[in-house]
Write a protein that holds these residues in place. Structure first.
Motif, PDB file in Angstrom:
ATOM      1  N   ASP A 163      34.782  93.879  -1.806  1.00  0.00           N
ATOM      2  CA  ASP A 163      35.201  92.782  -2.670  1.00  0.00           C
ATOM      3  C   ASP A 163      33.988  91.924  -3.037  1.00  0.00           C
ATOM      4  O   ASP A 163      33.075  91.773  -2.227  1.00  0.00           O
ATOM      5  CB  ASP A 163      36.227  91.899  -1.965  1.00  0.00           C
ATOM      6  N   VAL A 164      33.994  91.354  -4.253  1.00  0.00           N
ATOM      7  CA  VAL A 164      32.925  90.433  -4.644  1.00  0.00           C
ATOM      8  C   VAL A 164      33.539  89.187  -5.260  1.00  0.00           C
ATOM      9  O   VAL A 164      34.640  89.223  -5.824  1.00  0.00           O
ATOM     10  CB  VAL A 164      31.929  91.066  -5.646  1.00  0.00           C
ATOM     11  N   GLU A 165      32.802  88.098  -5.130  1.00  0.00           N
ATOM     12  CA  GLU A 165      33.236  86.822  -5.693  1.00  0.00           C
ATOM     13  C   GLU A 165      32.097  86.250  -6.526  1.00  0.00           C
ATOM     14  O   GLU A 165      30.970  86.087  -6.037  1.00  0.00           O
ATOM     15  CB  GLU A 165      33.627  85.857  -4.568  1.00  0.00           C
ATOM     16  N   LEU A 166      32.395  85.941  -7.769  1.00  0.00           N
ATOM     17  CA  LEU A 166      31.395  85.396  -8.684  1.00  0.00           C
ATOM     18  C   LEU A 166      31.785  83.958  -9.005  1.00  0.00           C
ATOM     19  O   LEU A 166      32.967  83.656  -9.218  1.00  0.00           O
ATOM     20  CB  LEU A 166      31.343  86.226  -9.978  1.00  0.00           C
ATOM     21  N   ARG A 167      30.759  83.112  -9.121  1.00  0.00           N
ATOM     22  CA  ARG A 167      31.036  81.687  -9.279  1.00  0.00           C
ATOM     23  C   ARG A 167      30.501  81.177 -10.611  1.00  0.00           C
ATOM     24  O   ARG A 167      29.448  81.624 -11.082  1.00  0.00           O
ATOM     25  CB  ARG A 167      30.387  80.912  -8.134  1.00  0.00           C
ATOM     26  N   CYS A 168      31.239  80.229 -11.190  1.00  0.00           N
ATOM     27  CA  CYS A 168      30.822  79.591 -12.443  1.00  0.00           C
ATOM     28  C   CYS A 168      30.993  78.080 -12.316  1.00  0.00           C
ATOM     29  O   CYS A 168      32.084  77.604 -11.965  1.00  0.00           O
ATOM     30  CB  CYS A 168      31.649  80.109 -13.613  1.00  0.00           C
ATOM     31  N   ASP A 169      29.925  77.341 -12.625  1.00  0.00           N
ATOM     32  CA  ASP A 169      29.988  75.884 -12.703  1.00  0.00           C
ATOM     33  C   ASP A 169      29.873  75.495 -14.166  1.00  0.00           C
ATOM     34  O   ASP A 169      28.796  75.614 -14.760  1.00  0.00           O
ATOM     35  CB  ASP A 169      28.843  75.255 -11.913  1.00  0.00           C
ATOM     36  N   PRO A 170      30.962  75.003 -14.766  1.00  0.00           N
ATOM     37  CA  PRO A 170      30.914  74.673 -16.195  1.00  0.00           C
ATOM     38  C   PRO A 170      30.204  73.343 -16.420  1.00  0.00           C
ATOM     39  O   PRO A 170      29.872  72.626 -15.483  1.00  0.00           O
ATOM     40  CB  PRO A 170      32.397  74.563 -16.556  1.00  0.00           C
ATOM     41  N   ILE A 171      30.007  73.032 -17.679  1.00  0.00           N
ATOM     42  CA  ILE A 171      29.456  71.724 -18.040  1.00  0.00           C
ATOM     43  C   ILE A 171      30.514  70.661 -17.733  1.00  0.00           C
ATOM     44  O   ILE A 171      31.702  70.846 -18.047  1.00  0.00           O
ATOM     45  CB  ILE A 171      29.059  71.702 -19.526  1.00  0.00           C
ATOM     46  N   SER A 172      30.075  69.571 -17.136  1.00  0.00           N
ATOM     47  CA  SER A 172      30.997  68.503 -16.757  1.00  0.00           C
ATOM     48  C   SER A 172      31.744  67.983 -17.982  1.00  0.00           C
ATOM     49  O   SER A 172      31.150  67.704 -19.025  1.00  0.00           O
ATOM     50  CB  SER A 172      30.200  67.361 -16.099  1.00  0.00           C
ATOM     51  N   GLY A 173      33.067  67.870 -17.843  1.00  0.00           N
ATOM     52  CA  GLY A 173      33.877  67.366 -18.946  1.00  0.00           C
ATOM     53  C   GLY A 173      34.441  68.426 -19.854  1.00  0.00           C
ATOM     54  O   GLY A 173      35.298  68.131 -20.693  1.00  0.00           O
ATOM     55  N   HIS A 174      33.980  69.655 -19.695  1.00  0.00           N
ATOM     56  CA  HIS A 174      34.519  70.748 -20.510  1.00  0.00           C
ATOM     57  C   HIS A 174      35.852  71.207 -19.909  1.00  0.00           C
ATOM     58  O   HIS A 174      35.927  71.624 -18.765  1.00  0.00           O
ATOM     59  CB  HIS A 174      33.533  71.910 -20.567  1.00  0.00           C
ATOM     60  N   THR A 175      36.882  71.151 -20.742  1.00  0.00           N
ATOM     61  CA  THR A 175      38.213  71.485 -20.240  1.00  0.00           C
ATOM     62  C   THR A 175      38.486  72.990 -20.286  1.00  0.00           C
ATOM     63  O   THR A 175      39.341  73.485 -19.574  1.00  0.00           O
ATOM     64  CB  THR A 175      39.293  70.765 -21.064  1.00  0.00           C
ATOM     65  N   ALA A 176      37.787  73.701 -21.133  1.00  0.00           N
ATOM     66  CA  ALA A 176      38.053  75.135 -21.303  1.00  0.00           C
ATOM     67  C   ALA A 176      36.960  75.959 -20.620  1.00  0.00           C
ATOM     68  O   ALA A 176      35.774  75.609 -20.677  1.00  0.00           O
ATOM     69  CB  ALA A 176      38.131  75.503 -22.774  1.00  0.00           C
TER      70      ALA A 176
END
Lengths: 114, 115
Positions: B18-31
């Motif tokens: 199994d693998v887990e990938l992470r994403c940190d979006p731009i603050s305030g972006h709802t989508a």
């Protein structure tokens, strides 16, 4: 349903000559259309977008695109190619309704010949 | 401000893990969107989060794929029992709202190699 077709997988032009990257779309609703560029080892960047305002859209780096509803096209052009334009270009269609879908074309790789 | 970040940048795993990938979006972006890009191919939509609405999972290729998002912040994409055909670059993008109206900002991607 919507779809997008980029007619050329590769385009080669000489530096200083015009660029034409072709994109055709189909959509049941009024679409939004985008062009994104992906330089080698870099992330995707928005070049320009059409969202039902002016049909001729100007973007960054001298690129522009014209929305032609009768031809269902959104071709990307630039009058004079530069070596730094070598990259992968993606045409994208999206429909702004509750089932917002984003469809990317398969991409066109632009080669610039010295 | 900071752009979209993804981790790890590269991941090599054995088939079946199994693998887990992470994403940190731009603050305030709802989508927030996840895409897969196979070598020489265009982007394949996987899943879409918009605010507190139920995510659009219509692009997930199989039930081995799942994703979560905590509020309007971090998202993780999990692939269970990885297969060699899962090898690709996984891209995350965020936008201020529906991507039909707003520009998507893309992260650098996670290159996944399944051996």
């Amino acid at each position: 349903a919507q779809s997008v077709t980029q007619l050329d997988s590769h385009v080669s032009v000489s530096e200083g000559t015009p660029v034409l990257l072709r994109c055709n779309y189909s959509s049941s609703y009024s679409p939004s259309l985008f062009w994104y560029v992906q330089h080698p080892n870099k992330g995707l960047q928005l070049l320009l977008k059409y969202t039902s305002a002016a049909t001729l859209v100007k973007g960054i780096n001298g690129f522009e695109a014209e929305f032609k509803k009768s031809e269902t096209s959104f071709h990307l052009t630039k009058p004079s190619a530069h070596m730094s334009d070598a990259a992968e270009y993606f045409c994208v269609v999206s429909v702004m309704n509750r089932d917002d879908k984003i469809i990317f074309g398969k991409g066109t790789r632009l080669h610039i010949l010295p | 401000g900071a752009g979209v970040s993804q981790s790890p940048s590269n991941k090599v795993t054995e088939k079946g893990k199994d693998v887990e990938l992470r994403c940190d979006p731009i603050s305030g972006h709802t989508a927030l969107y996840w895409y897969r890009q196979r070598l020489g191919q265009g982007l394949e939509f996987l899943i879409y989060f918009q605010g507190n609405s139920a995510p659009d999972k219509s692009g997930l290729p199989s039930d081995r794929f799942s994703a979560e998002r905590t509020g309007e912040s971090v998202s993780t994409l999990t692939i269970q029992r990885t297969q060699q055909e899962d090898s690709a670059v996984y891209l995350c993008a965020s936008s201020r709202g529906l991507a039909g109206a707003y520009e998507q900002y893309f992260g650098p991607g996670t290159r996944l190699t399944v051996t």
